[in-house]
Scaffold this active site. Structure first.
Site, PDB file in Angstrom:
ATOM      1  CE  LYS A 181      -4.100  -1.786   2.380  1.00  0.00           C
ATOM      2  NZ  LYS A 181      -4.967  -1.638   3.586  1.00  0.00           N
ATOM      3  CE1 TYR A 182      -2.629   4.363   2.110  1.00  0.00           C
ATOM      4  CE2 TYR A 182      -1.360   2.986   3.615  1.00  0.00           C
ATOM      5  CZ  TYR A 182      -2.571   3.564   3.238  1.00  0.00           C
ATOM      6  OH  TYR A 182      -3.694   3.338   3.987  1.00  0.00           O
ATOM      7  NE  ARG A 183       4.592   4.803  -6.495  1.00  0.00           N
ATOM      8  CZ  ARG A 183       4.607   4.004  -7.567  1.00  0.00           C
ATOM      9  NH1 ARG A 183       3.505   3.442  -8.022  1.00  0.00           N
ATOM     10  NH2 ARG A 183       5.739   3.765  -8.176  1.00  0.00           N
ATOM     11  CG  LEU A 184       4.973   3.258   1.997  1.00  0.00           C
ATOM     12  CD1 LEU A 184       4.401   3.420   3.393  1.00  0.00           C
ATOM     13  CD2 LEU A 184       6.269   4.060   1.845  1.00  0.00           C
ATOM     14  CG  HIS A 185       6.155  -0.939  -3.907  1.00  0.00           C
ATOM     15  ND1 HIS A 185       4.781  -1.079  -3.872  1.00  0.00           N
ATOM     16  CD2 HIS A 185       6.417   0.032  -4.829  1.00  0.00           C
ATOM     17  CE1 HIS A 185       4.239  -0.246  -4.747  1.00  0.00           C
ATOM     18  NE2 HIS A 185       5.208   0.446  -5.336  1.00  0.00           N
TER      19      HIS A 185
END
Length: 204
Positions: A181-185
């Site tokens: 999520k939220y590009r917090l890969h």
């Protein structure tokens, strides 16, 4: 009373080869992925450009990854100049990808022969009818060469071409990427130092 010594519970890191096989199993049984073992092979040309193409993983164990090709191909010539290569598994359909860095070394001829004769006869013939990466003047000429050889070996075994064979990629580094999520890969990378795997987590 003697105090009991507390045991140091060191967190064990999973072997990256085992983790990779788990991810590959997920990819294999995903209905969204057509070729779970397709990987992008990158090599370095003498013209100082990186080259990429898709090849197929045929085997993997603790020794490394195996793929097969034509030793007269552009990729093979580039590997002979620099054995350092990278492999990429772009499993975007399941929100995962794996990047591998390693060194490619030729397999023994016995292993290459075994693989060659495990393939359908038409594939064996196509391997010797095509001079991979060489300039051709028409597709018709290539197809005619295939048809001619197919007739020739209709009732015969196809002789093993010494320019066909495999490579074992000895893994030096393997990075796992998973969408979050939220590009917090999630990104974790294992690097092999001598015979030990060192684990680090990377910022996305």
């Amino acid at each position: 009373m003697k105090k009991k010594k507390k045991k140091n519970k060191s967190k064990k890191t999973i072997n990256p080869i085992i983790l990779f096989k788990r991810w590959m199993k997920i990819a294999k049984f995903s209905p969204k992925i057509s070729y779970f073992n397709a990987m992008i092979l990158a090599t370095f040309g003498i013209d100082e450009y990186p080259y990429q193409r898709i090849v197929f993983l045929k085997k993997m164990d603790q020794k490394g990854i195996v793929f097969y090709t034509n030793f007269q191909s552009r990729k093979a010539k580039q590997i002979s100049n620099s054995e350092k290569i990278s492999l990429h598994f772009p499993w975007q359909e399941i929100n995962r990808q794996v990047l591998i860095l390693g060194t490619a070394r030729m397999l023994k001829i016995q292993e290459s022969k075994k693989y060659f004769y495990s393939r359908p006869k038409e594939h064996q013939i196509s391997a010797i009818s095509s001079h991979q990466s060489e300039i051709i003047f028409s597709r018709k000429k290539l197809l005619n060469s295939f048809i001619k050889l197919k007739r020739k070996f209709r009732n015969k075994n196809v002789p093993f071409p010494n320019f066909c064979g495999g490579y074992l990629v000895e893994i030096k580094s393997i990075e796992f990427w998973k969408k979050s999520k939220y590009r917090l890969h999630e990104r974790i990378v294992y690097k092999k130092i001598k015979n030990n795997w060192i684990l680090n987590r990377l910022s996305p």
